[in-house]
Every structure is written in structure tokens, then in C-alpha cells.
Design an enzyme around this catalytic site. Structure first.
Site, PDB file in Angstrom:
ATOM      1  N   PHE A 160       6.415   5.874  -0.113  1.00 34.67           N
ATOM      2  CA  PHE A 160       7.211   5.255  -1.182  1.00 34.67           C
ATOM      3  C   PHE A 160       8.649   5.767  -1.120  1.00 34.67           C
ATOM      4  O   PHE A 160       9.286   6.012  -2.136  1.00 34.67           O
ATOM      5  CB  PHE A 160       6.574   5.564  -2.543  1.00 34.67           C
ATOM      6  CG  PHE A 160       5.153   5.055  -2.659  1.00 34.67           C
ATOM      7  CD1 PHE A 160       4.895   3.709  -2.888  1.00 34.67           C
ATOM      8  CD2 PHE A 160       4.081   5.915  -2.493  1.00 34.67           C
ATOM      9  CE1 PHE A 160       3.593   3.230  -2.960  1.00 34.67           C
ATOM     10  CE2 PHE A 160       2.772   5.452  -2.568  1.00 34.67           C
ATOM     11  CZ  PHE A 160       2.522   4.102  -2.797  1.00 34.67           C
ATOM     12  N   CYS A 268      12.301  -3.606   3.775  1.00 31.72           N
ATOM     13  CA  CYS A 268      11.000  -3.514   3.090  1.00 31.72           C
ATOM     14  C   CYS A 268      10.718  -4.687   2.151  1.00 31.72           C
ATOM     15  O   CYS A 268       9.777  -5.449   2.373  1.00 31.72           O
ATOM     16  CB  CYS A 268      10.926  -2.208   2.319  1.00 31.72           C
ATOM     17  SG  CYS A 268      11.181  -0.796   3.389  1.00 31.72           S
TER      18      CYS A 268
END
Ligand code: UGA
Length: 445
Positions: A160, A268
Site C-alpha cells: 500500500f 496504479c
């Protein structure tokens, strides 16, 4: 613990360096010879705050090394993280061929128990595919029909990390997610992350994979929601910044990812939203909400372009200065940056583009054509008919606007990130346009 990282892109490199920082012995491997040679000399090929000093420190103490050989890294490590690219295919699917290739190579060199961990963002059920690929490609002596006589585990451990603050995100995560098939894999991963003292969520591989796609898609949804709202603000004369503040103070909502602008980019969100839509389609669910998130994101750039065209009228031969090319500040990454679409659309209309970015210009020079790259914002401003703020770099906050105004042909700023919204640019002598600030309504002339 002895850890191998396969793939030294943003994710692999940050993960490798940070795992060394928390006490592990790490070998990073990549097939790119030039990159590995650079890394061996302590040169970091990306701009990521805080990464290079740590890399040098742990190379010196021999806790971190680099290699071109998957065989070496497989045989010397107990845990292998796969951190190779999963780019989008034309149809939006994630291209998993690098993941498959690496899995085959790991399998071929296995000589003892290994835990193979997928770090790259992958669709649900990829871990199961990796497990099968490894079993099929083990050396012959370890294969027994549908079973393997060599013990191994596959796990999912999504990252993350945000580019620009990846080291900090690694060291102080909100959570660590691990998707496992066995107690042994869980224990190994718990041991690896023990020094971080954070909440660890343990689940199965499919759920871990979905947590990653769902998290990125949800954040993208927040951005598109505020961007859609910004359009209403422009129509009714409301201020999207105050709205985000008013909504964000509600703990259930939160203020982050409610910054309206020219939309999300990077390696992303666009890719992961596409892949999640495809995964849903394949599983028989039509994820219309996410399709709309993607559409709003694209439309936001078009709206910004329309605003520029509306105010400059004819773009042909107008000189436009672009402040910021990276998809976000504190990175040199321009993959899927909004600047790509915006600059190419303006060039199609015949505008002349000048650009400045504190870190991304080297990479941009390989991608953009017919752009005059400038040494600083002042050289950029000279003779411009307008400026576009596309990336909100800190250094753009404290510019000498009087000087800039005097250098420009027309003192007009289009702010794609609402970065100067609180700076009263009108008082400084600029014609100023943001997104959803309530004063540049779509109907205004
Ligand atoms: C994103 C996630 O935030 C990370 O948690 C995840 O690990 C990473 O993707 C990944 O999958 O590897 P990243 O793409 O580096 O990280 O950057 P973000 O800070 O999330 O920004 C993404 C884009 O959204 C940028 O273009 C940014 O300008 C835009 N954005 C962000 C907005 O337009 N508005 C906002 O309020 C926030």
C-alpha cells in the site's frame, strides 16, 4: 531472515531496502543488467525521498545486495517476494506474463522449502495460479503426479505504498495484509513484519488480493466523487475546497483523497481500476460504479482542456507553460500522468508547450516531443500566454508571482490541482481558474 525480492521497480526496490532496514538480509534481483549495475554502485534509478541513503547504508553493512540471477536468489532465500510489473493489456486485463515467468524460474531452481509471496498488484485467484505454476515447473525429482515432494507455500502480501512517501508508508503502515494457505506461511510473514508493530490482517489469498484492488478502486472512487462534485460547484457557485473540508471532518468519510483536480494518474489507479472492472466482468458482475469512476476521471481532463480553450480561444501558436509533469509531487514518475493527455491535446491544436518539473524532466524528455524544457519556473513563464499547474510540487507554492506576471505575455493561470486557491491570485494580478472553486462557472464568458 533471508529474503529475495524479484523485480527492482518502485515496489520491489522500496520493499527490499525497507526489509533490510528492519533487520533482514535481502537480495534484490532484476533481469535489467544496466539497472542492477547501477544499483550495485549505489545509484537509485528512481526519485523516491529517503530511499538512497538507506540503500547505501545497508549495502555497506552487507544486509542488502543485488543480483541478476534468480537461481542465486532462490537458493539463498527462504522467502521470495515477486514484485514484477503487472501492466494493463489493451482490453484492461492485468498482464500477468511476468509473474508467470518469474514463478516458473523460481520453481526450476528450488532446492528446499520456499515461501513465495506475491507483492505485485494482481487480480483475485492469481495466487492459486502461481501455486499450480510452481508445482508444474519444479525439478522432475520433486514431482509426483498432482503432488510435489518439495514443501512450498504461496502467499499474497499486497503493498500500500504511495510513490513519493513509499519509505515512510512502509515503515509506518496502517496495516499489513497477508493472505496465506498454511500456518507456516503465516508465521514466516508475521516474523518478517514483527518489527513494524502494526495490525496484521490474516486471510486467504483471494481475499488479500481483493483487499488491494478494492482499496485502490475505493480511493479512485473518492477522487471521482469529489471531481464530479466540483463540476456542480462550478455550476452553482459553491467552493469544492470547503465542501471537502466539511465532509472530511466526518470521521466516517475522512478528508484524504477528496482533492478535486485533473484526476488521478500514475502506474496504479488507472491500471487497477481497469483490471478490477475486467475481473468483475469475468466473474459475472457488471461493476457500473467503477466504470463511471473511470469515465469521470477521463472527463475531468477534457473539462480542463475545454476551460483553457474557452479562455484562450484560438490555441494555435499560443505559448503554454506547464508547471509539473509528474503524476503527483515527490516523484519523477510520469506513467499515466494527466500531463501526457493534456499536453498532447494542446499540441494537436497547435499550441507551443514549455514545461518545468523539479524531478520528472529527465524521464519526460524521452516521452514528450516538441516540448521546450525549462530550467526553472521563471524561464518557463517567459512569453507564455498562460500557465497550467498540473502537479502540486511544494516548491511551486512560494514562487515570486510578481516576477512571473511580468515575464508572461498574459497573466493567466489554470490550476489543475486548486493549489493556489487560497492565495488570492486575482489580487496578485492574475486571471485565475481552478476546478470547482465556484467562480469560473461553465456558463461564464
Ligand atoms: C496508490 C495508493 O495510494 C497506494 O496505497 C498503492 O500502494 C499504490 O497506488 C499502488 O497500488 O502501488 P500512488 O499511485 O503512488 O499510490 O499515489 P496516490 O497518492 O494514491 O495518488 C494517485 C493519483 O491520484 C495521483 O495522480 C494523485 O494526484 C491523484 N489524487 C490523489 C487526486 O487527484 N486527488 C486526491 O485527493 C488524491
Amino acid at each position: 531472515m533471508n529474503i529475495g525480492i524479484i523485480g527492482t521497480g518502485y515496489v520491489g526496490l522500496v520493499t527490499g531496502v525497507c526489509l533490510a532496514h528492519i533487520g533482514h538480509k535481502v537480495i534484490c534481483v532484476d533481469m535489467d543488467k544496466e539497472k542492477i549495475n547501477q544499483l550495485k554502485r549505489g545509484i537509485v534509478p528512481i526519485y523516491e525521498p529517503g530511499l538512497e541513503p538507506l540503500l547505501k547504508k545497508y549495502m555497506r553493512s552487507k544486509r542488502l545486495s543485488f543480483s541478476l540471477s534468480i537461481k542465486e536468489v532462490t537458493q539463498k532465500s527462504t522467502v521470495l517476494f515477486i514484485a514484477v510489473g503487472t501492466p494493463s493489456k489493451k482490453n484492461g486485463d492485468a498482464d500477468l506474463s511476468y509473474v508467470e515467468n518469474v514463478s516458473r524460474q523460481i520453481a526450476a531452481h528450488m532446492n528446499s522449502y520456499k515461501l513465495i509471496v506475491e507483492k505485485s498488484t494482481v487480480p483475485a485467484e492469481t495466487g492459486e495460479k502461481i501455486t499450480r505454476t510452481i508445482r508444474l515447473n519444479l525439478p522432475r525429482k520433486y514431482k509426483q503426479g498432482k503432488k510435489a515432494s518439495l514443501d512450498f507455500d504461496v502467499a499474497s502480501n499486497p503493498e500500500f505504498l504511495r510513490e513519493g512517501s513509499a519509505v515512510e508508508d512502509f515503515m509506518s503502515p496502517d496495516r499489513v495484509v497477508i493472505g496465506v494457505q498454511s500456518k507456516k506461511a503465516e508465521e514466516l510473514l508475521r516474523e518478517i513484519y514483527k518489527p513494524l508493530k502494526t495490525k496484521i490482517i490474516v486471510t486467504n489469498m483471494n481475499s488479500a488480493e481483493l483487499i488491494k484492488h478494492a482499496s485502490n478502486s475505493f480511493l479512485a472512487t473518492k477522487i471521482s466523487f469529489i471531481n464530479a462534485l466540483s463540476r456542480i460547484c462550478d455550476k452553482v457557485g459553491a467552493d469544492v475546497l470547503k465542501i471537502a473540508e466539511g465532509m472530511g471532518l466526518d470521521k466516517r468519510i475522512g478528508r484524504s483523497f477528496l482533492d478535486a483536480g485533473i484526476g488521478y494518474g500514475g502506474s496504479c489507479f488507472p491500471k487497477d481500476v481497469d483490471a478490477f472492472i475486467r475481473l468483475s466482468e469475468k466473474s459475472g458482475y457488471d461493476f457500473k460504479l467503477l466504470q463511471e469512476v473511470r469515465r469521470i476521471n477521463e472527463e475531468q481532463k477534457q473539462f480542463f482542456l475545454k476551460l483553457i480553450e474557452d479562455k484562450l480561444w484560438i490555441l494555435k501558436n499560443k505559448t503554454i507553460g506547464v508547471l509539473g509533469l509528474a503524476f503527483k509531487p515527490n516523484t519523477d514518475d510520469i506513467r499515466n500522468a494527466p500531463s501526457l493527455d493534456i499536453i498532447s491535446a494542446l499540441q494537436k491544436e497547435g499550441a507551443k508547450i514549455k514545461a518545468y518539473d523539479p524531478q520528472a524532466m529527465e524521464k519526460a524528455k524521452d516521452v514528450f516531443h516538441d516540448v521546450a524544457f525549462c530550467k526553472d519556473p521563471y524561464a518557463l513563464s517567459k512569453g507564455c500566454d498562460c500557465l497550467l499547474l498540473l502537479t502540486e510540487w511544494d516548491e511551486f507554492k512560494s514562487l515570486n508571482f510578481t516576477k512571473i506576471k511580468n515575464l508572461m505575455r498574459h497573466a493567466i493561470i489554470f490550476d489543475g490541482r486548486n493549489f493556489y486557491a487560497n492565495q488570492n491570485m486575482e489580487e496578485l494580478g492574475f486571471e485565475y481558474y481552478g476546478l470547482g472553486l465556484g467562480f469560473n462557472t461553465e456558463k461564464s464568458g
